[in-house]
Design an enzyme around this catalytic site. Structure first.
Site, PDB file in Angstrom:
ATOM      1  CE1 TYR A   1       5.872   0.938   2.601  1.00 20.91           C
ATOM      2  CE2 TYR A   1       3.579   1.609   2.638  1.00 20.91           C
ATOM      3  CZ  TYR A   1       4.917   1.933   2.651  1.00 20.91           C
ATOM      4  OH  TYR A   1       5.299   3.248   2.689  1.00 20.91           O
TER       5      TYR A   1
ATOM      6  CE1 TYR B   1       0.721   4.344   2.654  1.00 19.40           C
ATOM      7  CE2 TYR B   1       2.450   5.056   1.156  1.00 19.40           C
ATOM      8  CZ  TYR B   1       2.016   4.745   2.423  1.00 19.40           C
ATOM      9  OH  TYR B   1       2.884   4.848   3.482  1.00 19.40           O
TER      10      TYR B   1
ATOM     11  NE  ARG C   1       2.229   9.438   5.295  1.00 18.27           N
ATOM     12  CZ  ARG C   1       3.531   9.501   5.559  1.00 18.27           C
ATOM     13  NH1 ARG C   1       4.231   8.402   5.627  1.00 18.27           N
ATOM     14  NH2 ARG C   1       4.136  10.658   5.750  1.00 18.27           N
TER      15      ARG C   1
ATOM     16  CG  HIS D   1       6.310   8.338   1.699  1.00 17.81           C
ATOM     17  ND1 HIS D   1       4.938   8.448   1.689  1.00 17.81           N
ATOM     18  CD2 HIS D   1       6.574   7.216   2.414  1.00 17.81           C
ATOM     19  CE1 HIS D   1       4.406   7.452   2.358  1.00 17.81           C
ATOM     20  NE2 HIS D   1       5.376   6.675   2.811  1.00 17.81           N
TER      21      HIS D   1
ATOM     22  CG  HIS E   1       9.116   4.613   4.613  1.00 18.16           C
ATOM     23  ND1 HIS E   1       8.619   5.097   5.804  1.00 18.16           N
ATOM     24  CD2 HIS E   1       8.035   4.389   3.829  1.00 18.16           C
ATOM     25  CE1 HIS E   1       7.300   5.146   5.732  1.00 18.16           C
ATOM     26  NE2 HIS E   1       6.921   4.721   4.552  1.00 18.16           N
TER      27      HIS E   1
END
Ligand code: BEZ
Ligand code: FE
Length: 291
Positions: A157, A192, A213, A216, A218
């Protein structure tokens, strides 16, 4: 007067709660004490283990700062975050399922025009996310704010790489019109590992668990008179769907990405956006009414 013994411990501690104590606080704390004491008796916790637990929790707190929340991570990998979510979001038939919020949402992401690109670092394959925000009865919701965020192609991120990624990379807010439609260009999400260089990562390793994870995007969707929805869309076929480190996957949230052929119709991009869109994810969100 009662003294604490192995047999009476929880009862004695809870017996000290004052008469004027808030009833909900009494309920929560006395249940917590009862379960904690029962756990210690059940496993016959050693002093060395108790010492280790204190030291582990201390390190967990010391790891926390403005951009790193190790306690939330601990709650996530223990399945506590998803259980709190389940208990608090028992949704009506037809409403889109919620999932874990995670530690990487940033308030104040820019509102972008419909169809805009949220990937600012030019990495990754572009994917058009599109669909509608609807009431559970299928009525389109106007003026819903669709706040989206994801990691970049390298699995980080923007807030994890402030010196490398542009601010608000892979983030944006989109406002639906009367047809309830939303559309934006993100990247094809990549899986990630959650941050695993702290005590939570050490715990996962000791338990023989991986930190990954599944890929995806969000979503946090707010709309007038509707309950806020916090969820993800997961990419079908990802290797980690069945073993998400934070237990966030729900079958209804898995979408198949369709390849986009050259010449396929696309919503207009902002000026200067020339990169071709390679993938398309279609999903309608259904929000339950407030209250
Ligand atoms: C996330 O998806 O951003 C996330 C969720 C829980 C823990 C770490 C990351
Ligand atoms: Fe995430």
């Amino acid at each position: 007067m009662s003294y604490l013994t192995e047999d009476t411990s929880a009862e004695v501690v809870n017996g000290r709660i004052g008469a004027q104590t808030d009833p909900r606080l009494r309920e929560v704390m006395s249940s917590l004490v009862s379960h904690l004491h029962a756990f210690i008796k059940e496993v016959e916790l050693t002093e060395a283990e108790w010492d280790y637990a204190i030291e582990f929790l201390t390190r967990t707190g010391q790891m926390c700062d403005d951009t790193r929340q190790e306690f939330i991570l601990l709650s996530d990998v223990l399945g506590v975050s998803m259980l709190v979510d389940a208990v608090n979001h028992r949704l009506p038939e037809g409403a889109t399922q919620s999932t874990v919020f995670g530690p990487f949402h940033v308030k104040g992401a820019p509102e972008r025009p419909m169809g805009a690109t949220i990937s600012l670092d030019g990495k990754g394959e572009l994917c058009l996310f599109e669909g509608r925000v609807l009431d559970v009865d299928g009525t389109p919701i106007e003026n819903a704010l669709v706040d989206v965020w994801s990691d970049n192609e390298d699995g980080f991120y923007d807030v994890q790489q402030p010196d490398i990624q542009p601010p608000f990379n892979n983030r944006g807010v989109f406002r639906t019109g009367p047809d309830g439609r939303y559309a934006f260009r993100g990247i094809k999400p990549v899986s990630y590992p959650i941050p695993d260089d702290g005590p939570v990562g050490q715990m996962l390793a000791a338990l023989g668990r991986h930190p990954w994870r599944p890929a995806h995007m969000h979503f946090m969707i707010s709309a007038p008179e509707h309950a806020r929805l916090i969820t993800h869309l997961f990419v079908a076929g990802d290797d980690y769907l069945a073993s998400d480190a934070v237990f966030g996957v729900k079958p209804d949230l898995i979408v198949g990405l369709e390849p986009v052929a050259e010449g396929d119709a696309m919503p207009p991009a902002e000026q200067g956006e020339a990169a071709p869109v390679k993938w398309r994810a279609q999903y309608d969100f259904r929000l339950k009414k407030q209250g």
